[in-house]
Design a protein around this motif. Structure first.
Motif, PDB file in Angstrom:
ATOM      1  N   SER A  87      11.702  -1.093   1.038  1.00  0.00           N
ATOM      2  CA  SER A  87      11.870   0.259   1.581  1.00  0.00           C
ATOM      3  C   SER A  87      11.913   0.232   3.098  1.00  0.00           C
ATOM      4  O   SER A  87      12.726   0.934   3.721  1.00  0.00           O
ATOM      5  CB  SER A  87      10.725   1.154   1.107  1.00  0.00           C
ATOM      6  N   LYS A  93      15.272   1.280   5.319  1.00  0.00           N
ATOM      7  CA  LYS A  93      14.875   2.677   5.512  1.00  0.00           C
ATOM      8  C   LYS A  93      15.978   3.556   6.094  1.00  0.00           C
ATOM      9  O   LYS A  93      15.973   4.772   5.905  1.00  0.00           O
ATOM     10  CB  LYS A  93      13.641   2.754   6.403  1.00  0.00           C
ATOM     11  N   LYS A 133      17.195   4.367  -1.999  1.00  0.00           N
ATOM     12  CA  LYS A 133      15.786   4.606  -2.337  1.00  0.00           C
ATOM     13  C   LYS A 133      15.538   4.626  -3.837  1.00  0.00           C
ATOM     14  O   LYS A 133      14.537   4.089  -4.326  1.00  0.00           O
ATOM     15  CB  LYS A 133      15.322   5.924  -1.704  1.00  0.00           C
TER      16      LYS A 133
END
Length: 344
Positions: free
Chosen positions: A154, A158, A164
């Protein structure tokens, strides 16, 4: 027959997993300095610590350590680069699984455990921690799930919101899941779509095989005073297990036995197991272990022999020991001959 087969298996077992194969490829003395020749392909762990290289068959091979060169690459396969991991592991050759917007690396330690790493241009090399472990609390043993790898992925991705959900759904850390994830991230984050240098091909080899053999019963398993014989035809399908070894295959099959016994002339066996198959051309050794589902795992088989490979075809001879797992008593020996075909 029993003595000769036993001696053959002992001889094979001492060298079968030490077989290495020369493959075309090159070493990278630096990121831009390429020297073509042949590389000796060994197992995953050995490949991470050193590589043996020669420019032609008449040259004395040289062995290079991770401190000596930038990396190396097989012409139709693996791509390794020298990386410092940590103070425990030191500098080793890591195999590239993906070289793109998010780099993914792999190596296998001496115990056979797989380790995966990620890196980006602006972020350091980090291992994906994914192994679950057991903990004891108040006298009760619990399985503690390790999801550290999801947090690391993650953080490294990001800036790309479309990835995600893929991290949330990522329940396994292995070659296939990480290559798929990294390739999707690459597609979402690389504007022109042309910035991927390398992505490992994870297509498993599948073999189909047919064998003909004889099972010589000995001792109290014989229908006669000394020995008796059953003939059989075996059909098997092999599936490559490259995450453990490129030369390791699992298989399942059906054996049809024919006996001269008056009341039980036919019977069926369902062997499942694993086999070592060296994919190199010419002669090589093989080794296998299997259990028979039709006997409720009571009968197991330990075998070894010689393969000859030409193109997609492998001609195989093998001799096996057949053992009863209930009392570890010898049932008999089984020589066989067969043909294996690479269907993928």
């Amino acid at each position: 027959m029993k003595l000769n087969c036993t001696l053959l298996l002992i001889a094979i077992s001492t060298i079968v997993f030490a077989q290495n194969e020369w493959k075309p490829g090159y070493i990278l003395k630096s990121q831009q300095d390429t020297v073509w020749g042949s590389l000796q392909n060994k197992n995953y762990n050995e490949n991470s610590h050193a590589i043996t290289f020669r420019t032609d068959e008449n040259e004395q091979p040289s062995t290079y350590l991770p401190d000596d060169i930038y990396g190396y690459r097989f012409k139709e396969g693996k791509f390794y680069v020298s990386k410092y991991v940590d103070s425990t592991v030191g500098r080793i050759f890591l195999e590239y699984l993906v070289n793109g917007e998010l780099d993914v690396f792999f190596y296998q330690d001496q115990t056979g455990d797989n380790h995966y790493f990620v890196k980006k241009d602006n972020l350091p090399l980090k291992e994906l921690k994914y192994k679950d472990k057991f903990v004891r609390k108040d006298g009760i043993r619990y399985l503690l799930e390790n999801n550290q790898y999801k947090g690391l992925l993650s953080y490294y991705t990001k800036e790309t919101s479309g990835i995600k959900k893929d991290i949330t759904r990522l329940n396994n850390v292995n070659h296939k899941s990480l290559v798929k994830f990294a390739k999707k991230y690459h597609e979402l984050s690389c504007e022109d779509g042309n910035c991927m240098v390398y992505g490992k091909n994870l297509k498993r080899k599948i073999f189909a095989a047919i064998h003909h053999g004889s099972l010589f019963y000995t001792g109290r398993y014989s229908k006669e005073s000394n020995t008796s014989q059953d003939s059989y035809i075996s059909v098997k399908t092999y599936f490559q297990q490259f995450e453990q070894s490129e030369k390791l295959f699992t298989f399942i099959g059906v054996n049809t036995f024919y006996s001269k016994h008056l009341y039980y002339p036919y019977r069926i066996g369902i062997p499942v197991g694993f086999e070592y198959i060296n994919p190199k051309k010419g002669f090589s050794l093989n080794g296998s272990y299997s259990l028979d589902l039709a006997s409720f795992f009571i009968i197991n088989n330990l075998g070894g022999g010689i393969n000859y490979k030409s193109g997609n075809l492998i001609i195989q001879t093998k001799c096996s020991l057949v053992i009863n797992l209930v009392n570890f008593d010898m049932v008999g020996v089984s020589p066989l001959f067969g043909i294996i075909y690479n269907i993928r």
